[in-house]
Write an enzyme that holds these catalytic residues in place. Structure first.
Site, mmCIF file in Angstrom:
data_model
loop_
_atom_site.group_PDB
_atom_site.id
_atom_site.type_symbol
_atom_site.label_atom_id
_atom_site.label_comp_id
_atom_site.label_asym_id
_atom_site.label_seq_id
_atom_site.Cartn_x
_atom_site.Cartn_y
_atom_site.Cartn_z
ATOM 1 C CG ASN A 118 -1.819 1.210 1.285
ATOM 2 O OD1 ASN A 118 -2.775 1.312 0.520
ATOM 3 N ND2 ASN A 118 -1.551 2.136 2.192
ATOM 4 C CG ASP A 193 1.590 -3.576 6.699
ATOM 5 O OD1 ASP A 193 1.571 -3.871 7.907
ATOM 6 O OD2 ASP A 193 1.455 -2.409 6.277
ATOM 7 C CD GLU A 222 -1.880 -5.067 9.540
ATOM 8 O OE1 GLU A 222 -1.611 -4.737 10.704
ATOM 9 O OE2 GLU A 222 -1.446 -4.459 8.535
#
Length: 330
Positions: A118, A193, A222
């Site tokens: 991200n 993540d 996650e």
């Protein structure tokens, strides 16, 4: 999503995971810890320190080693990466990481890479060129509210620039990194993540690339959202980290705000809601929250009871390094 995907590999179903935070694990090579004054300081753990302790980790019965990020990064935690193809010099070298992978696997330990799709650190060379050169092709790798000073960042932290992974060239950079660490270096899977940050289309490509270079790669994300939104990632990941269970166990065994009857009812719903093909690695604590022993004010009996419960449930259990020896901190 991937059509006809074979799902989580067989080795993931019996995995027992040890999470290592490289800067805080062990200095190695006979070195001492650094003199530190806050939790944000660099403590001095290294990849060599992890190599030195592989017998310890394997001897505890763990089968998988999850490494928090070890890419070049000025912070202690590694989530402000500035290069996705090498190792932070403070932690070691590429030779060290290759030796770590080889020696871990020789002891029956699989390796998970902590992969952030991200965002990355504002020190990344592509972002530095983007903000200083208006005509740079890297400008399209990022999201701008007003160029060059106002850009989209993770949790609005200016040092964590959100990457436009739907831009073909930026995506290709990310995918090459996945192929490099899984295919060339030899990692066995990915802990993803902030997995609900990028587009689902991006994760479809990540899945395809990961499986192309390592057919038995294990991938879990996650995702801190409710269970129905976690299941939206079926066909992209093998599953998601079990934050719902972690909260329930902390409330039950830690804070005493959930009764055993309520916990039992939660487990009945939770364990039947997710299909058995959806992997849900469990944990009591991690690098983003207070240690479980801190929550129970040092009562190790409660940590042991919670861990006993964790290890009897269906999801692969994760132990954050230090929990096994009673590390306690905010």
């Amino acid at each position: 999503y991937i059509v006809g995907d074979t799902g989580q590999p067989a080795w993931a179903k019996t995995a027992i995971i040890y999470q290592v935070f490289p800067d805080r694990f062990y200095p190695g090579n006979g070195r001492n810890w650094n003199d530190v004054y806050s939790l944000s300081d660099i403590y001095g753990g290294t990849l060599r320190g992890i190599i030195d302790k592989l017998d310890y980790i394997a001897g505890l019965g763990f089968t998988v080693l999850w490494l928090n990020p070890f890419f070049p990064d000025p912070t202690h935690h590694g989530y402000h990466a500035t290069d996705y193809f090498t190792v932070n010099p403070r932690l070691g070298t590429m030779d060290d990481i290759r030796e770590l992978v080889d020696k871990a696997q020789a002891r029956g330990l699989r390796l998970l890479l902590d992969f952030v799709g991200n965002h990355w650190g504002s020190g990344h060379e592509t972002f530095q060129e983007a903000i200083t050169t208006p005509g740079s092709p890297y400008r399209n790798w990022y999201f701008w509210r007003q160029y060059p000073t106002d850009y989209v960042a993770y949790f609005d932290l200016p040092e964590l620039t959100k990457v436009n992974v739907d831009h073909p060239v930026a995506r290709e950079y990310m995918l090459r990194s996945v192929a490099f660490w899984l295919g060339e270096v030899g990692f066995d899977g990915l802990r993803l993540d902030h997995a609900d940050g990028p587009s689902l289309d991006f994760w479809t490509d990540v899945r395809a690339v990961a499986r192309s270079v390592r057919p038995d790669a294990w991938m879990f994300g996650e995702v801190t959202k409710p269970p129905d939104q976690q299941l939206a990632f079926a066909g992209l990941f093998d599953g998601t980290l079990d934050f719902n269970l972690a909260e329930a166990m902390r409330r039950t065994f830690g804070m005493g705000t959930m009764s055993l009857a309520e916990f039992d009812a939660f487990l009945e719903r939770h364990e039947t809601y997710f299909p058995p093909t959806f992997s849900r690695p469990s944990f009591l604590d991690n690098h983003d929250m207070d240690r479980f022993l801190h929550v129970v004010v040092g009562d190790k009996r409660k940590v042991k009871l919670a861990a006993l419960c964790q290890f009897t449930l269906g999801g692969p259990p994760i132990v954050y390094n230090g929990t096994e020896v009673g590390v306690q901190q905010e």
